[in-house]
Design an enzyme around this catalytic site. Structure first.
Site, PDB file in Angstrom:
ATOM      1  N   ASP A   2     -66.718  45.963 -58.142  1.00 55.53           N
ATOM      2  CA  ASP A   2     -66.143  44.714 -58.543  1.00 55.53           C
ATOM      3  C   ASP A   2     -64.956  45.251 -59.514  1.00 55.53           C
ATOM      4  O   ASP A   2     -65.293  46.364 -60.234  1.00 55.53           O
ATOM      5  CB  ASP A   2     -67.057  43.942 -59.423  1.00 55.53           C
ATOM      6  CG  ASP A   2     -66.592  42.593 -59.809  1.00 55.53           C
ATOM      7  OD1 ASP A   2     -65.662  42.102 -59.256  1.00 55.53           O
ATOM      8  OD2 ASP A   2     -67.117  41.951 -60.697  1.00 55.53           O
ATOM      9  N   ASN A  50     -66.681  34.554 -51.254  1.00 58.14           N
ATOM     10  CA  ASN A  50     -65.280  35.056 -51.481  1.00 58.14           C
ATOM     11  C   ASN A  50     -64.170  34.125 -50.595  1.00 58.14           C
ATOM     12  O   ASN A  50     -63.013  34.356 -51.072  1.00 58.14           O
ATOM     13  CB  ASN A  50     -65.192  36.401 -51.211  1.00 58.14           C
ATOM     14  CG  ASN A  50     -65.718  37.443 -52.137  1.00 58.14           C
ATOM     15  OD1 ASN A  50     -66.147  38.365 -51.787  1.00 58.14           O
ATOM     16  ND2 ASN A  50     -66.002  36.776 -53.356  1.00 58.14           N
TER      17      ASN A  50
END
Length: 224
Positions: A2, A50
């Protein structure tokens, strides 16, 4: 992995610039694994959530995945890396699915490092799909309901041929697991660090592994 977008924003660049930097970092970490005794590495490339991102970013990520596979395939083969993909492939475009199949076939005899890439993956989705396949076995009479236990379900998970993770690392300061390997990580150690993924160097990796090595793992028991 991330923090790619924030890393790019800090530099006045578009988010995809950060994703490209993050892809380069993957290679460094994969190459470092044998040095530190890491046989199995799973990276979270794209989650089932996502798809909510902008069409531009999603399309850019899919293009990056295709480019990464084409560019790195022979080197992964040469370095003894076996690549597997987990997740629901149906929603991915055919060109990408074909490249995934080709890379898995190309590296299937390798055993130095096992790299698993999670694409269109979600822990809840994986368990739901596994449960559906298990239910089909019961309905077909190949499995009795009373024989279903916590040893049965893992045989239907995407990771059925892989060991459960010892350590889960999340970068960028986020302190949540975000639907990653929910079943498999029941007794994993967790490490949440502030480093953004494009800055996650081999030195940072080594430091995290050293900290993990000092932990006492009891798996619910008590040390005598």
């Amino acid at each position: 992995m991330d923090g790619n977008g924030r890393w790019a924003k800090q530099r006045g660049k578009p988010r995809l610039f950060g994703h490209h930097a993050g892809a380069k970092r993957v290679r460094e970490i994969v190459e470092a694994c044998p040095k530190y005794g890491v046989k199995y590495l799973t990276i979270f490339g794209f989650s089932t959530e996502n798809w909510k991102r902008t069409q531009t970013e999603v399309a850019g990520l899919m293009s990056l995945f295709r480019m990464y596979i084409r560019k790195e395939a022979r080197e992964l083969k040469r370095q003894g890396v076996r690549v597997r993909f987990i997740g629901d492939r149906i929603k991915l475009d055919k060109k990408l699915r074909d490249l995934m199949d080709e890379l898995e076939a190309l590296t299937e005899d390798n055993d130095k490092t096992h790299l698993t890439i999670a694409l269109n993956y979600g822990g809840r989705d994986e368990v739901a799909r596994a449960t559906q396949r298990l239910a089909e076995e019961v309905a077909a009479g190949r499995l009795k309901p009373e024989d279903v236990d916590e040893e049965t379900l893992p045989r239907f998970l995407d990771t059925c041929v892989l060991p459960d993770p010892d350590l889960v690392i999340r970068t960028s300061g986020e302190a949540r697991i975000s639907n990653f390997l929910l079943w498999q990580s029941a007794y994993s150690e967790y490490e949440f660090i502030d480093t953004l993924w494009p800055d996650f160097s081999e030195a940072v990796f080594a430091e995290v592994l050293a900290g993990f090595g000092s932990r006492e793992r009891r798996f619910g028991g008590v040390k005598a």
